[in-house]
Design a protein around this motif. Sequence first.
Motif, PDB file in Angstrom:
ATOM      1  N   GLY A 160     -22.568  75.293  25.127  1.00 49.66           N
ATOM      2  CA  GLY A 160     -22.397  74.725  23.800  1.00 49.66           C
ATOM      3  C   GLY A 160     -22.640  75.744  22.701  1.00 49.66           C
ATOM      4  O   GLY A 160     -23.081  75.407  21.599  1.00 49.66           O
TER       5      GLY A 160
ATOM      6  N   GLN B 290     -21.272  79.424  20.461  1.00 47.82           N
ATOM      7  CA  GLN B 290     -20.100  80.095  19.921  1.00 47.82           C
ATOM      8  C   GLN B 290     -20.413  81.586  19.721  1.00 47.82           C
ATOM      9  O   GLN B 290     -20.406  82.102  18.594  1.00 47.82           O
ATOM     10  CB  GLN B 290     -19.691  79.468  18.580  1.00 47.82           C
ATOM     11  CG  GLN B 290     -19.188  78.047  18.670  1.00 47.82           C
ATOM     12  CD  GLN B 290     -17.830  77.953  19.345  1.00 47.82           C
ATOM     13  OE1 GLN B 290     -17.040  78.897  19.318  1.00 47.82           O
ATOM     14  NE2 GLN B 290     -17.548  76.821  19.956  1.00 47.82           N
TER      15      GLN B 290
ATOM     16  N   SER C 222     -25.049  84.807  18.609  1.00 45.10           N
ATOM     17  CA  SER C 222     -25.432  83.423  18.894  1.00 45.10           C
ATOM     18  C   SER C 222     -26.889  83.300  19.344  1.00 45.10           C
ATOM     19  O   SER C 222     -27.392  84.144  20.095  1.00 45.10           O
ATOM     20  CB  SER C 222     -24.512  82.864  19.981  1.00 45.10           C
ATOM     21  OG  SER C 222     -24.780  81.505  20.208  1.00 45.10           O
TER      22      SER C 222
ATOM     23  N   ASP D 245     -13.647  85.819  32.702  1.00 46.65           N
ATOM     24  CA  ASP D 245     -12.441  85.153  32.212  1.00 46.65           C
ATOM     25  C   ASP D 245     -11.230  86.077  32.316  1.00 46.65           C
ATOM     26  O   ASP D 245     -10.161  85.668  32.794  1.00 46.65           O
ATOM     27  CB  ASP D 245     -12.623  84.707  30.757  1.00 46.65           C
ATOM     28  CG  ASP D 245     -13.486  83.450  30.645  1.00 46.65           C
ATOM     29  OD1 ASP D 245     -13.769  82.828  31.681  1.00 46.65           O
ATOM     30  OD2 ASP D 245     -13.874  83.101  29.509  1.00 46.65           O
TER      31      ASP D 245
ATOM     32  N   LYS E 130     -16.421  83.225  27.658  1.00 48.44           N
ATOM     33  CA  LYS E 130     -16.114  82.057  26.831  1.00 48.44           C
ATOM     34  C   LYS E 130     -16.306  80.770  27.621  1.00 48.44           C
ATOM     35  O   LYS E 130     -16.781  79.756  27.092  1.00 48.44           O
ATOM     36  CB  LYS E 130     -14.689  82.150  26.301  1.00 48.44           C
ATOM     37  CG  LYS E 130     -14.294  81.000  25.368  1.00 48.44           C
ATOM     38  CD  LYS E 130     -15.135  80.995  24.106  1.00 48.44           C
ATOM     39  CE  LYS E 130     -14.684  79.897  23.153  1.00 48.44           C
ATOM     40  NZ  LYS E 130     -15.519  79.848  21.930  1.00 48.44           N
ATOM     41  N   THR E 131     -15.953  80.801  28.897  1.00 46.28           N
ATOM     42  CA  THR E 131     -16.148  79.627  29.753  1.00 46.28           C
ATOM     43  C   THR E 131     -17.632  79.270  29.841  1.00 46.28           C
ATOM     44  O   THR E 131     -18.009  78.095  29.745  1.00 46.28           O
ATOM     45  CB  THR E 131     -15.576  79.882  31.157  1.00 46.28           C
ATOM     46  OG1 THR E 131     -14.171  80.158  31.057  1.00 46.28           O
ATOM     47  CG2 THR E 131     -15.785  78.688  32.058  1.00 46.28           C
ATOM     48  N   ASP E 132     -18.489  80.291  30.034  1.00 41.19           N
ATOM     49  CA  ASP E 132     -19.931  80.053  30.051  1.00 41.19           C
ATOM     50  C   ASP E 132     -20.393  79.463  28.730  1.00 41.19           C
ATOM     51  O   ASP E 132     -21.229  78.542  28.698  1.00 41.19           O
ATOM     52  CB  ASP E 132     -20.687  81.363  30.289  1.00 41.19           C
ATOM     53  CG  ASP E 132     -20.434  81.965  31.660  1.00 41.19           C
ATOM     54  OD1 ASP E 132     -20.170  81.202  32.603  1.00 41.19           O
ATOM     55  OD2 ASP E 132     -20.507  83.201  31.769  1.00 41.19           O
ATOM     56  N   ALA E 133     -19.866  80.001  27.629  1.00 39.06           N
ATOM     57  CA  ALA E 133     -20.280  79.554  26.296  1.00 39.06           C
ATOM     58  C   ALA E 133     -19.984  78.070  26.098  1.00 39.06           C
ATOM     59  O   ALA E 133     -20.762  77.350  25.457  1.00 39.06           O
ATOM     60  CB  ALA E 133     -19.593  80.391  25.226  1.00 39.06           C
ATOM     61  N   ARG E 134     -18.863  77.607  26.639  1.00 43.83           N
ATOM     62  CA  ARG E 134     -18.531  76.182  26.520  1.00 43.83           C
ATOM     63  C   ARG E 134     -19.546  75.323  27.265  1.00 43.83           C
ATOM     64  O   ARG E 134     -19.923  74.247  26.800  1.00 43.83           O
ATOM     65  CB  ARG E 134     -17.120  75.935  27.058  1.00 43.83           C
ATOM     66  CG  ARG E 134     -16.011  76.516  26.180  1.00 43.83           C
ATOM     67  CD  ARG E 134     -14.658  75.962  26.578  1.00 43.83           C
ATOM     68  NE  ARG E 134     -13.584  76.531  25.770  1.00 43.83           N
ATOM     69  CZ  ARG E 134     -12.789  77.505  26.162  1.00 43.83           C
ATOM     70  NH1 ARG E 134     -12.925  78.025  27.377  1.00 43.83           N
ATOM     71  NH2 ARG E 134     -11.844  77.967  25.372  1.00 43.83           N
ATOM     72  N   VAL E 135     -19.960  75.797  28.437  1.00 45.41           N
ATOM     73  CA  VAL E 135     -20.982  75.067  29.202  1.00 45.41           C
ATOM     74  C   VAL E 135     -22.283  74.978  28.408  1.00 45.41           C
ATOM     75  O   VAL E 135     -22.944  73.942  28.368  1.00 45.41           O
ATOM     76  CB  VAL E 135     -21.234  75.757  30.563  1.00 45.41           C
ATOM     77  CG1 VAL E 135     -22.422  75.115  31.282  1.00 45.41           C
ATOM     78  CG2 VAL E 135     -19.986  75.682  31.436  1.00 45.41           C
TER      79      VAL E 135
ATOM     80  N   LYS F 214     -25.725  72.249  24.711  1.00 46.53           N
ATOM     81  CA  LYS F 214     -25.031  71.317  25.604  1.00 46.53           C
ATOM     82  C   LYS F 214     -25.411  71.443  27.071  1.00 46.53           C
ATOM     83  O   LYS F 214     -25.148  70.524  27.858  1.00 46.53           O
ATOM     84  CB  LYS F 214     -23.517  71.494  25.463  1.00 46.53           C
ATOM     85  CG  LYS F 214     -22.949  70.993  24.143  1.00 46.53           C
ATOM     86  CD  LYS F 214     -21.435  71.058  24.169  1.00 46.53           C
ATOM     87  CE  LYS F 214     -20.835  70.484  22.891  1.00 46.53           C
ATOM     88  NZ  LYS F 214     -19.348  70.551  22.897  1.00 46.53           N
TER      89      LYS F 214
END
Length: 227
Positions: free
Chosen positions: A114, A116, A129, A204, A107-112, A85
Amino acid sequence: MVERTELIKEVTDSVIKVLSAYGIEISTDQHQTDIPISVSARHLHLSPEHVEYLFGKGYQLTPFKEISQPHQYACKEQVTISGPKGQIERVRVLGPSRGKTQVEVSKTDARVLGLQPPVRSSGDLADSSPVTITGPTGTVLKLSEGCIIADRHIHMTPADAAHYGVKDGDRTDVAIDGDKPGILKNVAIRVKDTYALDMHVDTDDGNAFLIEGSGRVRLLKKEEQQL
């Protein structure tokens, strides 16, 4: 090691006894529970092979500043990490190089990105990952695994562990004071002669408890820990 720990205790008790004789009272409660804490931002460790792949044959990482653990340092080198992403630029490399390349994000970085990534201890990379790393010259390294969210942990020497009544691999709880106090549970204990006493959390956790860069936490005794 037990003899060394007992000797330290005997010397400490003797010093306290002598000071008490002169009317100087020493409280050991803080020393028993007070531990420094550092917030660890996203970063990565590179294998020697991947250092050369990303920066050039024969390349050596350049120390930028020391970090809390002895003989470890932040490097001048930075890379871009990518996922399905998005991407994050200027991710700092930590040195020296390691046996396996490892990317640590929140986790915030992981969302950026995309991704898990699992919550893991350092070095536990099996089935972690996938992640893509791009060097400053545009060299792209695609890893099938290697990206994790680092679990909360405390580095200790064997003497520290004996003092706090814990051992390598234990899990414990710590209390954080301040404007947003609370308890961090399931904190891993890591023990090695070469470690310096320090607790590490990601950004986080740092933001949740308003820990800015560094601070101190209180190791909870067993009877204080919540179920």
